[in-house]
Design a protein around this motif. Sequence first.
Motif, PDB file in Angstrom:
ATOM      1  N   LEU A 103      41.033  29.904  34.185  1.00  0.00           N
ATOM      2  CA  LEU A 103      41.087  31.133  35.079  1.00  0.00           C
ATOM      3  C   LEU A 103      39.690  31.567  35.327  1.00  0.00           C
ATOM      4  N   ARG A 104      38.772  31.289  34.436  1.00  0.00           N
ATOM      5  CA  ARG A 104      37.312  31.742  34.636  1.00  0.00           C
ATOM      6  C   ARG A 104      36.869  31.157  35.750  1.00  0.00           C
TER       7      ARG A 104
ATOM      8  N   GLN B  76      35.109  30.623  41.553  1.00  0.00           N
ATOM      9  CA  GLN B  76      35.489  29.800  43.008  1.00  0.00           C
ATOM     10  C   GLN B  76      36.155  30.780  43.865  1.00  0.00           C
ATOM     11  N   ALA B  77      36.939  31.888  43.565  1.00  0.00           N
ATOM     12  CA  ALA B  77      37.460  32.574  44.461  1.00  0.00           C
ATOM     13  C   ALA B  77      36.376  33.744  44.910  1.00  0.00           C
ATOM     14  N   GLY B  78      35.521  33.994  43.776  1.00  0.00           N
ATOM     15  CA  GLY B  78      34.290  34.924  44.063  1.00  0.00           C
ATOM     16  C   GLY B  78      33.332  34.429  45.061  1.00  0.00           C
ATOM     17  N   ALA B  79      33.171  32.844  44.990  1.00  0.00           N
ATOM     18  CA  ALA B  79      32.083  32.227  45.739  1.00  0.00           C
ATOM     19  C   ALA B  79      32.901  32.233  47.315  1.00  0.00           C
TER      20      ALA B  79
ATOM     21  N   LEU C  50      47.478  37.470  35.842  1.00  0.00           N
ATOM     22  CA  LEU C  50      47.694  38.824  37.007  1.00  0.00           C
ATOM     23  C   LEU C  50      46.157  39.372  37.331  1.00  0.00           C
ATOM     24  N   ALA C  51      45.420  39.610  36.089  1.00  0.00           N
ATOM     25  CA  ALA C  51      43.972  40.245  36.640  1.00  0.00           C
ATOM     26  C   ALA C  51      43.466  39.344  37.287  1.00  0.00           C
ATOM     27  N   HIS C  52      43.464  37.706  37.260  1.00  0.00           N
ATOM     28  CA  HIS C  52      42.758  36.821  38.127  1.00  0.00           C
ATOM     29  C   HIS C  52      43.347  36.824  39.300  1.00  0.00           C
TER      30      HIS C  52
END
Length: 247
Positions: A157-158, A163-166, A215-217
Amino acid sequence: MPRFHCPVPLRAGSQIELPATAARHVQVLRLQPGDALTLFDGSGGQWSATVARMGRAEVLVDIGQHQAIEREAARAVHLVVGMPANERMDWLVEKATELGAASIQPVAAARSVIKLSGERAARRQGHWQAIAVAACEQCGRNRIPTVHAPLPLADWLRQQAAQAGADSTAPGARLVLSLQAGSQPLLHAAAGAAAVWVLHGPEGGLAPQEEQTALAHGFAPASLGARVLRAETAALAAVSVLTLATL
Protein backbone atom coordinates in the motif's frame (compact mmCIF):
# COMPACT_ATOMS: atom_id res chain seq x y z
CA MET A 1 -2.37 -27.79 -31.70
CA PRO A 2 0.27 -27.93 -28.92
CA ARG A 3 1.37 -24.51 -27.63
CA PHE A 4 4.66 -23.75 -25.91
CA HIS A 5 6.10 -20.69 -24.25
CA CYS A 6 9.49 -19.95 -25.78
CA PRO A 7 11.20 -16.97 -24.08
CA VAL A 8 13.86 -16.49 -26.76
CA PRO A 9 13.91 -14.23 -29.86
CA LEU A 10 11.63 -15.70 -32.52
CA ARG A 11 11.93 -14.78 -36.21
CA ALA A 12 10.03 -16.14 -39.20
CA GLY A 13 12.20 -18.39 -41.36
CA SER A 14 14.73 -19.19 -38.64
CA GLN A 15 15.53 -22.47 -36.92
CA ILE A 16 16.05 -22.58 -33.17
CA GLU A 17 16.70 -25.06 -30.41
CA LEU A 18 13.84 -24.99 -27.94
CA PRO A 19 14.63 -24.04 -24.34
CA ALA A 20 14.85 -27.01 -21.97
CA THR A 21 11.34 -26.73 -20.51
CA ALA A 22 9.61 -26.51 -23.91
CA ALA A 23 11.83 -29.29 -25.29
CA ARG A 24 10.83 -31.61 -22.45
CA HIS A 25 7.15 -30.91 -23.13
CA VAL A 26 7.60 -31.71 -26.83
CA GLN A 27 9.29 -34.99 -25.92
CA VAL A 28 6.61 -35.91 -23.40
CA LEU A 29 3.98 -35.41 -26.10
CA ARG A 30 6.06 -37.63 -28.44
CA LEU A 31 5.95 -35.11 -31.26
CA GLN A 32 7.90 -36.08 -34.37
CA PRO A 33 9.72 -34.19 -37.14
CA GLY A 34 7.13 -32.54 -39.36
CA ASP A 35 4.60 -32.09 -36.55
CA ALA A 36 3.12 -28.60 -36.19
CA LEU A 37 3.12 -26.55 -33.00
CA THR A 38 2.58 -22.98 -31.85
CA LEU A 39 5.17 -20.87 -30.02
CA PHE A 40 4.76 -17.60 -28.13
CA ASP A 41 7.34 -15.49 -26.32
CA GLY A 42 4.97 -13.49 -24.11
CA SER A 43 5.39 -10.17 -25.92
CA GLY A 44 2.25 -10.59 -28.03
CA GLY A 45 1.08 -12.73 -30.87
CA GLN A 46 2.27 -16.24 -31.70
CA TRP A 47 4.33 -18.10 -34.30
CA SER A 48 3.54 -21.21 -36.27
CA ALA A 49 6.37 -23.74 -36.11
CA THR A 50 7.30 -27.26 -37.19
CA VAL A 51 9.49 -29.80 -35.45
CA ALA A 52 12.67 -30.14 -37.52
CA ARG A 53 14.67 -32.61 -35.46
CA MET A 54 14.31 -34.55 -32.23
CA GLY A 55 17.50 -35.32 -30.36
CA ARG A 56 18.03 -37.13 -27.09
CA ALA A 57 17.93 -33.86 -25.18
CA GLU A 58 17.44 -31.13 -27.77
CA VAL A 59 14.55 -30.26 -30.08
CA LEU A 60 15.05 -28.12 -33.20
CA VAL A 61 12.09 -26.30 -34.73
CA ASP A 62 11.55 -24.25 -37.88
CA ILE A 63 9.78 -20.96 -37.20
CA GLY A 64 6.96 -20.02 -39.54
CA GLN A 65 4.92 -16.84 -39.73
CA HIS A 66 4.01 -14.55 -36.88
CA GLN A 67 0.27 -14.36 -36.18
CA ALA A 68 -0.91 -11.15 -34.49
CA ILE A 69 -3.44 -12.95 -32.30
CA GLU A 70 -4.38 -11.49 -28.93
CA ARG A 71 -6.77 -12.96 -26.38
CA GLU A 72 -6.48 -10.35 -23.65
CA ALA A 73 -9.40 -8.86 -21.75
CA ALA A 74 -10.53 -5.37 -22.72
CA ARG A 75 -9.92 -4.23 -19.13
CA ALA A 76 -6.60 -4.82 -17.34
CA VAL A 77 -7.37 -6.41 -13.98
CA HIS A 78 -4.57 -6.44 -11.41
CA LEU A 79 -5.35 -8.86 -8.60
CA VAL A 80 -3.89 -8.08 -5.16
CA VAL A 81 -4.66 -11.07 -3.00
CA GLY A 82 -3.97 -12.13 0.56
CA MET A 83 -2.22 -15.47 0.05
CA PRO A 84 -4.54 -18.40 0.87
CA ALA A 85 -3.09 -21.44 2.59
CA ASN A 86 -1.82 -24.73 1.18
CA GLU A 87 -2.19 -25.34 -2.56
CA ARG A 88 -5.03 -22.84 -2.97
CA MET A 89 -2.64 -20.11 -4.12
CA ASP A 90 -1.38 -22.38 -6.92
CA TRP A 91 -4.97 -22.96 -8.02
CA LEU A 92 -5.79 -19.25 -7.74
CA VAL A 93 -2.83 -18.22 -9.94
CA GLU A 94 -3.76 -20.81 -12.57
CA LYS A 95 -7.42 -19.83 -12.74
CA ALA A 96 -6.81 -16.06 -12.52
CA THR A 97 -4.45 -16.41 -15.50
CA GLU A 98 -7.05 -18.35 -17.48
CA LEU A 99 -9.68 -15.72 -16.67
CA GLY A 100 -7.45 -12.90 -17.93
CA ALA A 101 -5.79 -11.24 -14.93
CA ALA A 102 -3.11 -8.81 -16.10
CA SER A 103 -0.97 -9.28 -12.97
CA ILE A 104 -1.12 -10.95 -9.58
CA GLN A 105 0.36 -9.43 -6.43
CA PRO A 106 0.46 -11.82 -3.44
CA VAL A 107 0.35 -9.97 -0.10
CA ALA A 108 0.63 -11.04 3.51
CA ALA A 109 -2.12 -9.57 5.70
CA ALA A 110 -2.75 -9.75 9.44
CA ARG A 111 -4.88 -12.89 9.07
CA SER A 112 -2.64 -14.61 6.52
CA VAL A 113 -1.58 -18.14 7.37
CA ILE A 114 1.34 -17.98 4.92
CA LYS A 115 4.00 -15.30 5.34
CA LEU A 116 6.98 -15.44 3.00
CA SER A 117 10.24 -13.55 2.82
CA GLY A 118 13.75 -13.83 1.45
CA GLU A 119 14.76 -16.92 -0.50
CA ARG A 120 11.52 -18.75 0.29
CA ALA A 121 9.49 -15.88 -1.18
CA ALA A 122 11.66 -15.87 -4.31
CA ARG A 123 11.14 -19.62 -4.79
CA ARG A 124 7.38 -19.32 -4.42
CA GLN A 125 7.27 -16.40 -6.85
CA GLY A 126 9.15 -18.45 -9.44
CA HIS A 127 6.82 -21.40 -8.83
CA TRP A 128 3.71 -19.23 -9.29
CA GLN A 129 5.13 -17.57 -12.41
CA ALA A 130 5.70 -21.02 -13.93
CA ILE A 131 2.07 -21.89 -13.17
CA ALA A 132 0.97 -18.71 -14.99
CA VAL A 133 3.09 -19.69 -18.01
CA ALA A 134 1.56 -23.18 -18.13
CA ALA A 135 -1.93 -21.69 -17.84
CA CYS A 136 -1.21 -19.40 -20.82
CA GLU A 137 -0.05 -22.39 -22.86
CA GLN A 138 -3.33 -24.13 -22.06
CA CYS A 139 -5.80 -21.27 -22.47
CA GLY A 140 -4.34 -19.54 -25.52
CA ARG A 141 -3.11 -16.30 -23.99
CA ASN A 142 -0.04 -14.88 -25.70
CA ARG A 143 0.82 -12.39 -22.95
CA ILE A 144 1.85 -13.77 -19.58
CA PRO A 145 0.63 -12.02 -16.42
CA THR A 146 3.38 -11.04 -14.01
CA VAL A 147 3.22 -12.71 -10.63
CA HIS A 148 5.00 -10.22 -8.38
CA ALA A 149 7.13 -11.04 -5.37
CA PRO A 150 5.08 -11.44 -2.17
CA LEU A 151 4.96 -8.35 0.03
CA PRO A 152 3.42 -7.40 3.38
CA LEU A 153 0.17 -5.60 2.62
CA ALA A 154 1.29 -2.43 4.41
CA ASP A 155 4.44 -2.26 2.27
CA TRP A 156 2.47 -2.74 -0.94
CA LEU A 157 0.00 0.00 0.00
CA ARG A 158 2.87 2.40 0.74
CA GLN A 159 4.39 1.61 -2.66
CA GLN A 160 1.07 2.29 -4.35
CA ALA A 161 0.68 5.59 -2.54
CA ALA A 162 4.18 6.65 -3.60
CA GLN A 163 3.51 5.73 -7.24
CA ALA A 164 0.17 7.54 -7.25
CA GLY A 165 1.84 10.61 -5.78
CA ALA A 166 4.52 10.54 -8.46
CA ASP A 167 1.94 10.29 -11.24
CA SER A 168 -1.31 12.04 -10.41
CA THR A 169 -2.66 11.22 -13.89
CA ALA A 170 -2.32 7.44 -13.42
CA PRO A 171 -5.55 5.92 -14.78
CA GLY A 172 -7.57 3.12 -13.25
CA ALA A 173 -9.81 2.22 -10.33
CA ARG A 174 -8.55 0.89 -7.00
CA LEU A 175 -11.09 -1.29 -5.24
CA VAL A 176 -11.12 -3.35 -2.07
CA LEU A 177 -13.65 -6.17 -1.81
CA SER A 178 -15.77 -5.41 1.23
CA LEU A 179 -18.87 -6.56 3.06
CA GLN A 180 -19.47 -3.17 4.69
CA ALA A 181 -22.77 -1.41 4.08
CA GLY A 182 -22.75 1.08 1.25
CA SER A 183 -20.20 -0.75 -0.91
CA GLN A 184 -20.95 -0.40 -4.60
CA PRO A 185 -21.41 -3.51 -6.74
CA LEU A 186 -18.01 -4.36 -8.17
CA LEU A 187 -18.93 -3.86 -11.82
CA HIS A 188 -20.47 -0.45 -11.09
CA ALA A 189 -17.45 0.62 -9.01
CA ALA A 190 -15.16 -0.22 -11.94
CA ALA A 191 -17.37 1.37 -14.62
CA GLY A 192 -15.38 3.16 -17.29
CA ALA A 193 -11.97 2.16 -15.93
CA ALA A 194 -9.53 0.63 -18.40
CA ALA A 195 -7.46 -0.78 -15.54
CA VAL A 196 -8.58 -1.98 -12.11
CA TRP A 197 -6.63 -3.00 -9.01
CA VAL A 198 -8.69 -5.35 -6.83
CA LEU A 199 -7.56 -5.99 -3.26
CA HIS A 200 -8.88 -8.96 -1.33
CA GLY A 201 -7.82 -10.50 1.95
CA PRO A 202 -6.88 -14.06 2.92
CA GLU A 203 -9.05 -16.50 4.86
CA GLY A 204 -11.01 -14.39 7.35
CA GLY A 205 -10.67 -11.32 5.14
CA LEU A 206 -8.78 -8.11 5.83
CA ALA A 207 -8.65 -6.88 9.39
CA PRO A 208 -10.81 -3.75 9.91
CA GLN A 209 -7.72 -1.56 10.30
CA GLU A 210 -6.26 -2.94 7.06
CA GLU A 211 -9.44 -2.13 5.17
CA GLN A 212 -9.45 1.38 6.62
CA THR A 213 -5.82 1.83 5.60
CA ALA A 214 -6.66 0.74 2.05
CA LEU A 215 -9.51 3.26 1.92
CA ALA A 216 -7.16 5.97 3.21
CA HIS A 217 -4.79 5.10 0.34
CA GLY A 218 -7.49 5.78 -2.26
CA PHE A 219 -9.22 2.41 -2.54
CA ALA A 220 -13.02 2.34 -2.76
CA PRO A 221 -15.15 -0.42 -1.18
CA ALA A 222 -16.78 -2.78 -3.69
CA SER A 223 -19.09 -5.72 -3.18
CA LEU A 224 -19.68 -9.10 -4.83
CA GLY A 225 -23.03 -9.43 -3.08
CA ALA A 226 -24.40 -10.55 0.27
CA ARG A 227 -22.88 -14.04 0.34
CA VAL A 228 -19.61 -14.65 2.17
CA LEU A 229 -17.27 -16.37 -0.29
CA ARG A 230 -14.03 -18.22 0.35
CA ALA A 231 -10.96 -16.05 -0.16
CA GLU A 232 -9.93 -17.73 -3.40
CA THR A 233 -13.54 -17.87 -4.67
CA ALA A 234 -14.03 -14.15 -4.10
CA ALA A 235 -10.77 -13.26 -5.85
CA LEU A 236 -11.63 -15.33 -8.92
CA ALA A 237 -15.22 -14.08 -8.97
CA ALA A 238 -13.88 -10.52 -9.06
CA VAL A 239 -11.56 -11.29 -11.98
CA SER A 240 -14.41 -13.01 -13.82
CA VAL A 241 -16.80 -10.09 -13.36
CA LEU A 242 -14.24 -7.54 -14.52
CA THR A 243 -12.77 -9.42 -17.49
CA LEU A 244 -15.89 -11.10 -18.87
CA ALA A 245 -18.35 -8.22 -18.46
CA THR A 246 -18.15 -4.49 -19.20
CA LEU A 247 -20.06 -1.48 -18.05
